[in-house]
Write a protein that holds these residues in place. Structure first.
Motif, mmCIF file in Angstrom:
data_model
loop_
_atom_site.group_PDB
_atom_site.id
_atom_site.type_symbol
_atom_site.label_atom_id
_atom_site.label_comp_id
_atom_site.label_asym_id
_atom_site.label_seq_id
_atom_site.Cartn_x
_atom_site.Cartn_y
_atom_site.Cartn_z
ATOM 1 N N PRO A 1 0.816 -1.216 0.000
ATOM 2 C CA PRO A 1 0.000 0.000 0.000
ATOM 3 C C PRO A 1 0.849 1.265 0.000
ATOM 4 N N VAL A 2 0.327 2.281 -0.676
ATOM 5 C CA VAL A 2 0.979 3.586 -0.709
ATOM 6 C C VAL A 2 -0.070 4.661 -0.408
ATOM 7 N N LEU A 3 0.412 5.864 -0.095
ATOM 8 C CA LEU A 3 -0.481 6.920 0.362
ATOM 9 C C LEU A 3 -0.988 7.857 -0.722
ATOM 10 N N ASN A 4 -0.595 7.640 -1.986
ATOM 11 C CA ASN A 4 -1.175 8.471 -3.036
ATOM 12 C C ASN A 4 -1.254 7.715 -4.351
ATOM 13 N N GLU A 5 -2.234 8.076 -5.135
ATOM 14 C CA GLU A 5 -2.508 7.368 -6.378
ATOM 15 C C GLU A 5 -1.383 7.519 -7.396
ATOM 16 N N ASP A 6 -0.770 8.688 -7.466
ATOM 17 C CA ASP A 6 0.299 8.894 -8.449
ATOM 18 C C ASP A 6 1.448 7.909 -8.248
ATOM 19 N N TYR A 7 1.815 7.680 -7.007
ATOM 20 C CA TYR A 7 2.891 6.732 -6.720
ATOM 21 C C TYR A 7 2.456 5.306 -7.075
ATOM 22 N N ALA A 8 1.220 4.959 -6.787
ATOM 23 C CA ALA A 8 0.711 3.629 -7.147
ATOM 24 C C ALA A 8 0.727 3.435 -8.666
ATOM 25 N N VAL A 9 0.355 4.466 -9.410
ATOM 26 C CA VAL A 9 0.389 4.404 -10.873
ATOM 27 C C VAL A 9 1.826 4.198 -11.359
ATOM 28 N N ARG A 10 2.749 4.907 -10.750
ATOM 29 C CA ARG A 10 4.160 4.779 -11.145
ATOM 30 C C ARG A 10 4.662 3.348 -10.916
ATOM 31 N N ILE A 11 4.362 2.780 -9.750
ATOM 32 C CA ILE A 11 4.776 1.409 -9.463
ATOM 33 C C ILE A 11 4.132 0.449 -10.462
ATOM 34 N N THR A 12 2.849 0.648 -10.730
ATOM 35 C CA THR A 12 2.127 -0.226 -11.660
ATOM 36 C C THR A 12 2.764 -0.201 -13.044
ATOM 37 N N ARG A 13 3.053 0.996 -13.544
ATOM 38 C CA ARG A 13 3.636 1.125 -14.883
ATOM 39 C C ARG A 13 5.059 0.587 -14.954
ATOM 40 N N GLU A 14 5.849 0.839 -13.891
ATOM 41 C CA GLU A 14 7.266 0.472 -13.935
ATOM 42 C C GLU A 14 7.547 -0.962 -13.500
ATOM 43 N N TRP A 15 6.652 -1.569 -12.710
ATOM 44 C CA TRP A 15 6.914 -2.912 -12.194
ATOM 45 C C TRP A 15 5.884 -3.932 -12.687
ATOM 46 N N ASN A 16 4.611 -3.707 -12.379
ATOM 47 C CA ASN A 16 3.590 -4.710 -12.700
ATOM 48 C C ASN A 16 3.414 -4.902 -14.207
ATOM 49 N N LEU A 17 3.290 -3.832 -14.943
ATOM 50 C CA LEU A 17 3.047 -3.944 -16.381
ATOM 51 C C LEU A 17 4.180 -4.698 -17.089
ATOM 52 N N PRO A 18 5.454 -4.322 -16.880
ATOM 53 C CA PRO A 18 6.517 -5.087 -17.545
ATOM 54 C C PRO A 18 6.627 -6.537 -17.049
ATOM 55 N N ARG A 19 6.421 -6.760 -15.743
ATOM 56 C CA ARG A 19 6.579 -8.105 -15.179
ATOM 57 C C ARG A 19 5.429 -9.027 -15.565
ATOM 58 N N ASP A 20 4.182 -8.497 -15.515
ATOM 59 C CA ASP A 20 2.996 -9.339 -15.661
ATOM 60 C C ASP A 20 2.232 -9.145 -16.967
ATOM 61 N N GLY A 21 2.605 -8.144 -17.746
ATOM 62 C CA GLY A 21 1.876 -7.885 -18.986
ATOM 63 C C GLY A 21 0.655 -7.016 -18.796
ATOM 64 N N GLU A 22 0.267 -6.764 -17.558
ATOM 65 C CA GLU A 22 -0.807 -5.843 -17.212
ATOM 66 C C GLU A 22 -0.580 -5.423 -15.772
ATOM 67 N N GLY A 23 -1.097 -4.254 -15.429
ATOM 68 C CA GLY A 23 -0.970 -3.761 -14.062
ATOM 69 C C GLY A 23 -2.213 -2.987 -13.686
ATOM 70 N N HIS A 24 -2.512 -2.961 -12.382
ATOM 71 C CA HIS A 24 -3.747 -2.350 -11.909
ATOM 72 C C HIS A 24 -3.491 -1.578 -10.623
ATOM 73 N N VAL A 25 -4.300 -0.567 -10.401
ATOM 74 C CA VAL A 25 -4.243 0.211 -9.169
ATOM 75 C C VAL A 25 -5.567 0.016 -8.449
ATOM 76 N N THR A 26 -5.475 -0.387 -7.196
ATOM 77 C CA THR A 26 -6.668 -0.548 -6.366
ATOM 78 C C THR A 26 -6.686 0.548 -5.303
ATOM 79 N N ARG A 27 -7.876 0.775 -4.775
ATOM 80 C CA ARG A 27 -8.049 1.797 -3.728
ATOM 81 C C ARG A 27 -8.932 1.200 -2.635
#
Length: 149
Positions: free
Chosen positions: A43-69
């Motif tokens: 968990p992180v405290l702001n959406e922008d940081y979650a988006v950054r992690i999703t784009r830089e880690w989840n998307l390349p690793r898994d082929g898709e990435g998502h942000v939950t709230r």
């Protein structure tokens, strides 16, 4: 009878398709503790940081990435350290790896708020359901299309 209002803090959590499926299977009410080799919820405290992690880690690793709230009781959350791990907005609460108590402090459901997909899925999604889309493309629909099912 007086209703006690509990103060909550909104958190965002970047996830891949496997994590998203596990959250869906929980009824969107909690986080399983682990997948092999990684935490489920970071968990992180702001959406922008979650988006950054999703784009830089989840998307390349898994082929898709998502942000939950989701919302967690503030008094519980801030019993744990909060670390600034980069710039001013890159802030993370360090919650324990055992998520049983963490899950008990979630108010409401875990919502899917953003999805980042490979280019192949974007033009095809249109207005189809996830199952219909997968059938039309001859492959399994992305996990976000199945999240609300």
């Amino acid at each position: 009878m007086t209703e006690t209002r509990v103060e909550t803090t909104t958190l965002w959590c970047p996830v891949g398709p496997a994590e998203l499926a596990l959250v869906r299977d929980s009824g969107r009410r909690g986080w399983p503790s682990r997948l092999p080799g990684r935490l489920i919820c970071h968990p992180v405290l702001n959406e922008d940081y979650a988006v950054r992690i999703t784009r830089e880690w989840n998307l390349p690793r898994d082929g898709e990435g998502h942000v939950t709230r989701f919302r967690v009781e503030t008094s519980f959350l801030f019993r744990h350290p909060v670390r600034q791990v980069g710039g001013r907005t890159i802030v993370e609460p360090w919650v324990p790896e055992e998520f049983a108590e963490f899950n008990a402090r979630i108010h409401g459901t875990i919502e899917l708020v953003r999805s980042f997909l490979p280019e192949a899925w974007r033009p095809a999604f249109g207005g189809f359901s996830g199952d219909d889309l997968g059938a039309r493309l001859g492959r399994r629909a992305p996990s976000y299309a199945r999240f609300s099912a």
